[in-house]
Design a protein around this motif. Structure first.
Motif, PDB file in Angstrom:
ATOM      1  N   TYR A  88       0.836  -1.199   0.000  1.00 23.01           N
ATOM      2  CA  TYR A  88       0.000   0.000   0.000  1.00 23.01           C
ATOM      3  C   TYR A  88       0.875   1.254   0.000  1.00 23.01           C
ATOM      4  O   TYR A  88       0.649   2.180  -0.787  1.00 23.01           O
ATOM      5  CB  TYR A  88      -0.927  -0.032   1.219  1.00 23.01           C
ATOM      6  N   ASP A  89       1.877   1.283   0.872  1.00 20.15           N
ATOM      7  CA  ASP A  89       2.766   2.450   0.960  1.00 20.15           C
ATOM      8  C   ASP A  89       3.552   2.662  -0.334  1.00 20.15           C
ATOM      9  O   ASP A  89       3.737   3.802  -0.766  1.00 20.15           O
ATOM     10  CB  ASP A  89       3.721   2.314   2.145  1.00 20.15           C
ATOM     11  N   ARG A  90       4.004   1.576  -0.966  1.00 22.11           N
ATOM     12  CA  ARG A  90       4.709   1.695  -2.244  1.00 22.11           C
ATOM     13  C   ARG A  90       3.798   2.275  -3.311  1.00 22.11           C
ATOM     14  O   ARG A  90       4.199   3.155  -4.084  1.00 22.11           O
ATOM     15  CB  ARG A  90       5.260   0.339  -2.694  1.00 22.11           C
ATOM     16  N   MET A  91       2.559   1.792  -3.361  1.00 24.77           N
ATOM     17  CA  MET A  91       1.608   2.299  -4.348  1.00 24.77           C
ATOM     18  C   MET A  91       1.294   3.769  -4.086  1.00 24.77           C
ATOM     19  O   MET A  91       1.253   4.579  -5.012  1.00 24.77           O
ATOM     20  CB  MET A  91       0.318   1.471  -4.324  1.00 24.77           C
ATOM     21  N   LYS A  92       1.113   4.107  -2.838  1.00 24.65           N
ATOM     22  CA  LYS A  92       0.812   5.499  -2.492  1.00 24.65           C
ATOM     23  C   LYS A  92       1.962   6.417  -2.905  1.00 24.65           C
ATOM     24  O   LYS A  92       1.740   7.495  -3.465  1.00 24.65           O
ATOM     25  CB  LYS A  92       0.558   5.613  -0.986  1.00 24.65           C
ATOM     26  N   SER A  93       3.179   5.990  -2.680  1.00 28.09           N
ATOM     27  CA  SER A  93       4.353   6.773  -3.062  1.00 28.09           C
ATOM     28  C   SER A  93       4.461   6.909  -4.579  1.00 28.09           C
ATOM     29  O   SER A  93       4.719   8.000  -5.099  1.00 28.09           O
ATOM     30  CB  SER A  93       5.610   6.115  -2.488  1.00 28.09           C
ATOM     31  N   MET A  94       4.255   5.805  -5.289  1.00 27.81           N
ATOM     32  CA  MET A  94       4.333   5.833  -6.748  1.00 27.81           C
ATOM     33  C   MET A  94       3.249   6.749  -7.330  1.00 27.81           C
ATOM     34  O   MET A  94       3.508   7.543  -8.233  1.00 27.81           O
ATOM     35  CB  MET A  94       4.191   4.414  -7.302  1.00 27.81           C
ATOM     36  N   LEU A  95       2.037   6.674  -6.785  1.00 28.34           N
ATOM     37  CA  LEU A  95       0.954   7.533  -7.258  1.00 28.34           C
ATOM     38  C   LEU A  95       1.243   9.003  -6.958  1.00 28.34           C
ATOM     39  O   LEU A  95       0.977   9.874  -7.790  1.00 28.34           O
ATOM     40  CB  LEU A  95      -0.368   7.125  -6.627  1.00 28.34           C
ATOM     41  N   ALA A  96       1.787   9.272  -5.785  1.00 25.66           N
ATOM     42  CA  ALA A  96       2.134  10.656  -5.433  1.00 25.66           C
ATOM     43  C   ALA A  96       3.138  11.215  -6.439  1.00 25.66           C
ATOM     44  O   ALA A  96       3.009  12.362  -6.876  1.00 25.66           O
ATOM     45  CB  ALA A  96       2.679  10.718  -4.013  1.00 25.66           C
ATOM     46  N   ASP A  97       4.112  10.410  -6.831  1.00 23.47           N
ATOM     47  CA  ASP A  97       5.090  10.851  -7.827  1.00 23.47           C
ATOM     48  C   ASP A  97       4.423  11.143  -9.168  1.00 23.47           C
ATOM     49  O   ASP A  97       4.720  12.141  -9.813  1.00 23.47           O
ATOM     50  CB  ASP A  97       6.188   9.799  -8.019  1.00 23.47           C
ATOM     51  N   ARG A  98       3.527  10.277  -9.607  1.00 24.01           N
ATOM     52  CA  ARG A  98       2.838  10.486 -10.892  1.00 24.01           C
ATOM     53  C   ARG A  98       1.946  11.719 -10.856  1.00 24.01           C
ATOM     54  O   ARG A  98       1.870  12.473 -11.816  1.00 24.01           O
ATOM     55  CB  ARG A  98       2.008   9.260 -11.267  1.00 24.01           C
ATOM     56  N   VAL A  99       1.265  11.894  -9.747  1.00 23.63           N
ATOM     57  CA  VAL A  99       0.350  13.023  -9.633  1.00 23.63           C
ATOM     58  C   VAL A  99       1.114  14.343  -9.587  1.00 23.63           C
ATOM     59  O   VAL A  99       0.639  15.359 -10.108  1.00 23.63           O
ATOM     60  CB  VAL A  99      -0.569  12.850  -8.403  1.00 23.63           C
ATOM     61  N   GLN A 100       2.315  14.337  -9.001  1.00 24.06           N
ATOM     62  CA  GLN A 100       3.092  15.573  -8.899  1.00 24.06           C
ATOM     63  C   GLN A 100       3.379  16.179 -10.266  1.00 24.06           C
ATOM     64  O   GLN A 100       3.437  17.400 -10.412  1.00 24.06           O
ATOM     65  CB  GLN A 100       4.405  15.340  -8.146  1.00 24.06           C
ATOM     66  N   GLY A 101       3.547  15.329 -11.281  1.00 26.88           N
ATOM     67  CA  GLY A 101       3.768  15.830 -12.631  1.00 26.88           C
ATOM     68  C   GLY A 101       2.553  16.534 -13.206  1.00 26.88           C
ATOM     69  O   GLY A 101       2.683  17.404 -14.065  1.00 26.88           O
ATOM     70  N   LEU A 102       1.383  16.174 -12.738  1.00 25.20           N
ATOM     71  CA  LEU A 102       0.135  16.772 -13.221  1.00 25.20           C
ATOM     72  C   LEU A 102      -0.342  17.896 -12.313  1.00 25.20           C
ATOM     73  O   LEU A 102      -0.715  18.966 -12.776  1.00 25.20           O
ATOM     74  CB  LEU A 102      -0.967  15.709 -13.281  1.00 25.20           C
ATOM     75  N   LEU A 103      -0.362  17.611 -11.039  1.00 28.83           N
ATOM     76  CA  LEU A 103      -0.912  18.538 -10.047  1.00 28.83           C
ATOM     77  C   LEU A 103       0.010  18.608  -8.835  1.00 28.83           C
ATOM     78  O   LEU A 103      -0.187  17.881  -7.858  1.00 28.83           O
ATOM     79  CB  LEU A 103      -2.299  18.056  -9.604  1.00 28.83           C
ATOM     80  N   PRO A 104       1.019  19.437  -8.889  1.00 29.04           N
ATOM     81  CA  PRO A 104       1.954  19.525  -7.761  1.00 29.04           C
ATOM     82  C   PRO A 104       1.240  19.805  -6.441  1.00 29.04           C
ATOM     83  O   PRO A 104       0.351  20.643  -6.366  1.00 29.04           O
ATOM     84  CB  PRO A 104       2.872  20.695  -8.153  1.00 29.04           C
ATOM     85  N   GLY A 105       1.614  19.052  -5.427  1.00 31.02           N
ATOM     86  CA  GLY A 105       1.036  19.227  -4.097  1.00 31.02           C
ATOM     87  C   GLY A 105      -0.211  18.408  -3.832  1.00 31.02           C
ATOM     88  O   GLY A 105      -0.703  18.381  -2.712  1.00 31.02           O
ATOM     89  N   TRP A 106      -0.749  17.729  -4.840  1.00 31.37           N
ATOM     90  CA  TRP A 106      -1.967  16.937  -4.671  1.00 31.37           C
ATOM     91  C   TRP A 106      -1.604  15.492  -4.411  1.00 31.37           C
ATOM     92  O   TRP A 106      -0.587  15.003  -4.870  1.00 31.37           O
ATOM     93  CB  TRP A 106      -2.823  16.997  -5.922  1.00 31.37           C
ATOM     94  N   GLU A 107      -2.480  14.805  -3.699  1.00 27.56           N
ATOM     95  CA  GLU A 107      -2.352  13.362  -3.494  1.00 27.56           C
ATOM     96  C   GLU A 107      -3.702  12.716  -3.767  1.00 27.56           C
ATOM     97  O   GLU A 107      -4.729  13.261  -3.389  1.00 27.56           O
ATOM     98  CB  GLU A 107      -1.937  13.041  -2.052  1.00 27.56           C
ATOM     99  N   PRO A 108      -3.683  11.565  -4.413  1.00 27.61           N
ATOM    100  CA  PRO A 108      -4.964  10.883  -4.645  1.00 27.61           C
ATOM    101  C   PRO A 108      -5.485  10.253  -3.357  1.00 27.61           C
ATOM    102  O   PRO A 108      -4.716   9.947  -2.447  1.00 27.61           O
ATOM    103  CB  PRO A 108      -4.619   9.812  -5.678  1.00 27.61           C
ATOM    104  N   TYR A 109      -6.790  10.084  -3.311  1.00 31.90           N
ATOM    105  CA  TYR A 109      -7.398   9.331  -2.211  1.00 31.90           C
ATOM    106  C   TYR A 109      -7.216   7.856  -2.530  1.00 31.90           C
ATOM    107  O   TYR A 109      -7.540   7.402  -3.621  1.00 31.90           O
ATOM    108  CB  TYR A 109      -8.891   9.655  -2.084  1.00 31.90           C
TER     109      TYR A 109
END
Length: 173
Positions: A88-109
């Motif tokens: 779960y933590d690995r996925m959350k980290s990977m998603l945070a990295d992907r989202v940063q390229g689109l929306l800096p500062g955002w995290e998915p639920y």
């Protein structure tokens, strides 16, 4: 198709569930574009199993972000499929990295609709190790939605009218 559930929040909002991306049988891009033009907020749901593919990232960049939604929720569903907290933590980290390229500062639920439904029905949860985390995440997501609904309560009609006026002006130009 109209569904009604005995949930307080659904008495105050209308939810439009658009077709997913990449349907092989039919192109729904016009239908999705129309729904987006009418939307007051967007909840973009994607699978945690195949998170934010290049196609999804392109769709976000070209169709959703240009409309400048201040109320955009990125939701990774099926998080109950993660094997354990480390996964779960690995996925959350990977998603945070992907989202940063689109929306800096955002995290998915990071959610699981299945887990939430099992919790509501008092049934066995699909991933007991992640059950508490997923329940907390869903509660936070629900609280943000309720906050948004309350904030938009008196602004939705003027906001829609302003967007409609801008669209009509752009069409006339």
């Amino acid at each position: 198709l109209e569904l009604k559930r005995p949930l307080d929040i659904l008495q105050k909002v209308t939810i439009v569930d658009t077709p997913g991306l990449g349907d092989a049988l039919k192109d729904f891009s016009e239908l999705v574009a129309y729904a987006l033009r009418q939307a007051d907020a967007v909840i973009y749901v994607f699978s945690a199993n195949y998170p934010l593919s290049q196609t999804e990232q392109l769709f976000l960049k070209t169709s959703i972000l240009p409309q400048k939604y201040t109320d955009l929720f990125l939701v990774a569903n099926y998080c109950n499929m993660m094997p354990d907290h480390d996964g779960y933590d690995r996925m959350k980290s990977m998603l945070a990295d992907r989202v940063q390229g689109l929306l800096p500062g955002w995290e998915p639920y990071m959610l699981s609709a299945l887990d939430e439904r099992c919790l509501q029905l008092g049934e066995e949860r699909p991933n007991e190790e992640l059950a508490a985390t997923l329940a907390d995440n869903f509660s936070e997501f629900r609280a943000q939605l309720e906050k948004l609904v309350e904030q938009k309560r008196y602004m939705v009609i003027p906001d829609r009218m302003q967007r409609l006026l801008h669209a009509m002006t752009a069409d006339l130009e």
